[in-house]
Design a protein around this motif. Structure first.
Motif, PDB file in Angstrom:
ATOM      1  N   ARG A  62       0.854  -1.176  -0.010  1.00 34.00           N
ATOM      2  CA  ARG A  62      -0.444  -0.041  -0.234  1.00 34.00           C
ATOM      3  C   ARG A  62       0.979   1.000   0.268  1.00 34.00           C
ATOM      4  O   ARG A  62       2.367   1.298   0.694  1.00 34.00           O
ATOM      5  CB  ARG A  62      -1.489  -0.455   1.187  1.00 34.00           C
ATOM      6  N   ARG A  63       0.434   2.090  -0.591  1.00 35.49           N
ATOM      7  CA  ARG A  63       0.419   3.104  -0.114  1.00 35.49           C
ATOM      8  C   ARG A  63       0.533   4.592   0.778  1.00 35.49           C
ATOM      9  O   ARG A  63      -0.444   4.679   1.044  1.00 35.49           O
ATOM     10  CB  ARG A  63       0.198   3.802  -1.709  1.00 35.49           C
ATOM     11  N   VAL A  64       1.688   4.685   1.304  1.00 37.22           N
ATOM     12  CA  VAL A  64       1.075   5.693   2.573  1.00 37.22           C
ATOM     13  C   VAL A  64       1.618   7.234   2.041  1.00 37.22           C
ATOM     14  O   VAL A  64       2.641   7.574   1.641  1.00 37.22           O
ATOM     15  CB  VAL A  64       2.310   5.286   3.479  1.00 37.22           C
ATOM     16  N   ASP A  65       0.792   8.557   2.281  1.00 36.92           N
ATOM     17  CA  ASP A  65       0.459   9.528   2.470  1.00 36.92           C
ATOM     18  C   ASP A  65       0.943  10.764   3.031  1.00 36.92           C
ATOM     19  O   ASP A  65       0.234  10.492   4.089  1.00 36.92           O
ATOM     20  CB  ASP A  65      -0.443   9.794   1.025  1.00 36.92           C
ATOM     21  N   TRP A  66       2.159  11.608   3.723  1.00 37.29           N
ATOM     22  CA  TRP A  66       1.842  12.586   4.058  1.00 37.29           C
ATOM     23  C   TRP A  66       1.674  14.147   3.644  1.00 37.29           C
ATOM     24  O   TRP A  66       2.207  14.225   2.525  1.00 37.29           O
ATOM     25  CB  TRP A  66       3.166  12.426   4.914  1.00 37.29           C
ATOM     26  N   THR A  67       1.072  14.716   4.246  1.00 37.93           N
ATOM     27  CA  THR A  67       1.141  15.858   3.794  1.00 37.93           C
ATOM     28  C   THR A  67       1.663  17.015   5.108  1.00 37.93           C
ATOM     29  O   THR A  67       1.665  17.237   5.976  1.00 37.93           O
ATOM     30  CB  THR A  67      -0.452  17.002   3.220  1.00 37.93           C
ATOM     31  N   ARG A 126       5.207  10.327  -0.428  1.00 32.94           N
ATOM     32  CA  ARG A 126       4.476   9.292  -0.478  1.00 32.94           C
ATOM     33  C   ARG A 126       5.734   7.690  -0.772  1.00 32.94           C
ATOM     34  O   ARG A 126       6.386   8.266  -1.418  1.00 32.94           O
ATOM     35  CB  ARG A 126       3.883   9.332  -1.785  1.00 32.94           C
ATOM     36  N   VAL A 127       5.125   7.142  -0.198  1.00 35.09           N
ATOM     37  CA  VAL A 127       5.841   5.746  -0.066  1.00 35.09           C
ATOM     38  C   VAL A 127       4.833   4.761  -0.189  1.00 35.09           C
ATOM     39  O   VAL A 127       3.885   4.389   0.284  1.00 35.09           O
ATOM     40  CB  VAL A 127       7.310   5.670   1.139  1.00 35.09           C
ATOM     41  N   TRP A 128       5.457   3.382  -0.337  1.00 40.20           N
ATOM     42  CA  TRP A 128       5.308   2.797  -1.029  1.00 40.20           C
ATOM     43  C   TRP A 128       5.293   1.590   0.338  1.00 40.20           C
ATOM     44  O   TRP A 128       6.659   1.399   0.428  1.00 40.20           O
ATOM     45  CB  TRP A 128       5.501   1.516  -2.075  1.00 40.20           C
ATOM     46  N   THR A 129       4.969   0.359   0.898  1.00 42.00           N
ATOM     47  CA  THR A 129       5.885  -0.561   2.433  1.00 42.00           C
ATOM     48  C   THR A 129       4.352  -1.529   2.128  1.00 42.00           C
ATOM     49  O   THR A 129       2.888  -1.735   1.155  1.00 42.00           O
ATOM     50  CB  THR A 129       5.015   0.671   3.839  1.00 42.00           C
ATOM     51  N   LYS A 130       4.776  -2.601   2.311  1.00 45.22           N
ATOM     52  CA  LYS A 130       4.086  -3.789   2.672  1.00 45.22           C
ATOM     53  C   LYS A 130       2.529  -3.332   3.775  1.00 45.22           C
ATOM     54  O   LYS A 130       2.389  -2.224   4.696  1.00 45.22           O
ATOM     55  CB  LYS A 130       4.591  -5.044   3.573  1.00 45.22           C
ATOM     56  N   GLU A 172       9.602   4.392  -6.432  1.00 44.97           N
ATOM     57  CA  GLU A 172      10.514   5.118  -5.512  1.00 44.97           C
ATOM     58  C   GLU A 172      10.199   6.049  -4.129  1.00 44.97           C
ATOM     59  O   GLU A 172       8.561   6.748  -5.112  1.00 44.97           O
ATOM     60  CB  GLU A 172      11.599   6.197  -5.798  1.00 44.97           C
ATOM     61  N   PRO A 173       9.849   6.608  -3.338  1.00 44.82           N
ATOM     62  CA  PRO A 173       9.625   7.510  -2.443  1.00 44.82           C
ATOM     63  C   PRO A 173       9.641   8.786  -2.877  1.00 44.82           C
ATOM     64  O   PRO A 173      11.100   8.797  -4.164  1.00 44.82           O
ATOM     65  CB  PRO A 173      10.771   7.686  -1.248  1.00 44.82           C
ATOM     66  N   VAL A 174       8.850   9.558  -2.906  1.00 42.49           N
ATOM     67  CA  VAL A 174       8.786  11.031  -3.793  1.00 42.49           C
ATOM     68  C   VAL A 174       8.554  11.712  -2.916  1.00 42.49           C
ATOM     69  O   VAL A 174       7.870  11.368  -1.386  1.00 42.49           O
ATOM     70  CB  VAL A 174       7.842  10.827  -4.637  1.00 42.49           C
TER      71      VAL A 174
END
Length: 312
Positions: free
Chosen positions: A215-220, A270-274, A252-254
């Motif tokens: 899943r993708r994790v998003d932060w602002t 934005r990053v991807w993680t298990k 890749e993380p952006v």
């Protein structure tokens, strides 16, 4: 014909069914006298013997019915155990297995009840007719229950979720524990058990968080105007690069500038993680951003409002 029926037949056998409604007094007196004579000549010993015989036979039928019931319950449990073993061997889906288990238990229990009632001497044909009529009436009154059953079938066929999935539907979120005949049972993160009608959940929008492996994790992250965006980007990417839970595939993380807000420059990370690491990564980096970005000279602004006073 049992013994009591024979007595009644003997007492009133001479009554003429085609006789008129109004009978003369002399005839009535004669009939009454004949009835008294038959009662006086009644063999009490024979009556008690027949009553005892009937009582013993009724007791035997009750004992046979109880034996059939308990043996039938054991057989039903064995059938369900065998069904579970077959489903396990053939790797049937856990959700379908639970639904089949509940259905088989209900069907065989109803059959067992009919067999027990038939053993007691009740006319099963008439009972089934009455049961069918009652089922029709109850079905019309409880049409929602039938819809819930149909919804459960649709869920098992379409498989929008399975047992063990974490879902959000009908304003509730939790882990699916069981798919019953009429409802889906979920357990929330604070260990509450919630029953959602299958008809409602089958026609609702369902968020299934357990389908994908990643899943993708998003932060602002909001930084002050005047702070160096490149420095903030390098600092954030440096944190993420050292964490093995942050994946390089599918992307890749952006870190991007997503908005120039009223009081801050908003960065989207934005990053991807298990899937299993999603919440740990999300909450941990909220705290790390707050602690480590100020050390790199990046500030978090407070909401600001400029007020201009004009004197006339």
């Amino acid at each position: 014909m049992n013994f009591l029926d024979g007595i009644l037949f003997a007492l009133f056998a001479e009554a003429d069914k085609s006789a008129p409604l109004m009978v003369p007094d002399s005839v009535q007196k004669a009939n009454f006298a004949e009835t008294v004579r038959k009662l006086a000549n009644l063999d009490v010993d024979q009556l008690l013997q027949n009553l005892l015989s009937e009582s013993v036979w009724i007791l035997i039928k009750v004992l046979i019915a109880l034996a059939i019931y308990f043996v039938g319950r054991w057989i039903v449990r064995r059938i369900i155990h065998l069904l579970d073993a077959v489903c396990e061997r053939r790797r049937v889906d856990v959700s379908l297995r639970s639904f089949l288990r509940n259905t088989v238990r209900v069907v065989f229990t109803l059959l067992l009840v009919l067999i027990v009632v038939s053993t007691l001497g009740v006319n099963v044909t008439s009972l089934i007719a009455v049961f069918s009529a009652a089922t029709l009436a109850i079905g019309m009154a409880l049409s929602g229950t039938a819809q819930n059953f149909a919804g459960g079938v649709m869920i098992l066929l379409m498989k929008p979720y399975r047992i063990g999935d974490y879902i959000s539907a009908q304003g509730q979120s939790g882990t699916v524990r069981e798919i019953k005949l009429f409802s889906t049972v979920i357990t929330t993160v604070d260990n509450q058990t919630i029953y959602i009608p299958n008809n409602s959940i089958a026609t609702a929008i369902i968020d299934n968080y357990s389908t994908a492996d990643v899943r993708r994790v998003d932060w602002t992250v909001g930084i002050s105007y005047g702070d160096d965006v490149d420095t903030a980007r390098r600092t954030i990417l440096g944190m993420l690069a050292a964490d093995p839970r942050v994946l390089r595939e599918p992307a890749e993380p952006v870190v991007w500038v997503s908005a120039l807000a009223d009081s801050s420059v908003n960065l989207t990370v934005r990053v991807w993680t298990k899937n299993t690491d999603f919440w740990d990564v999300f909450f941990e980096y909220n705290e790390r951003f707050y602690k480590e970005l100020p050390a790199a000279g990046i500030n978090f602004p407070f909401p600001q409002m400029d007020v201009h006073v004009k004197n006339e």
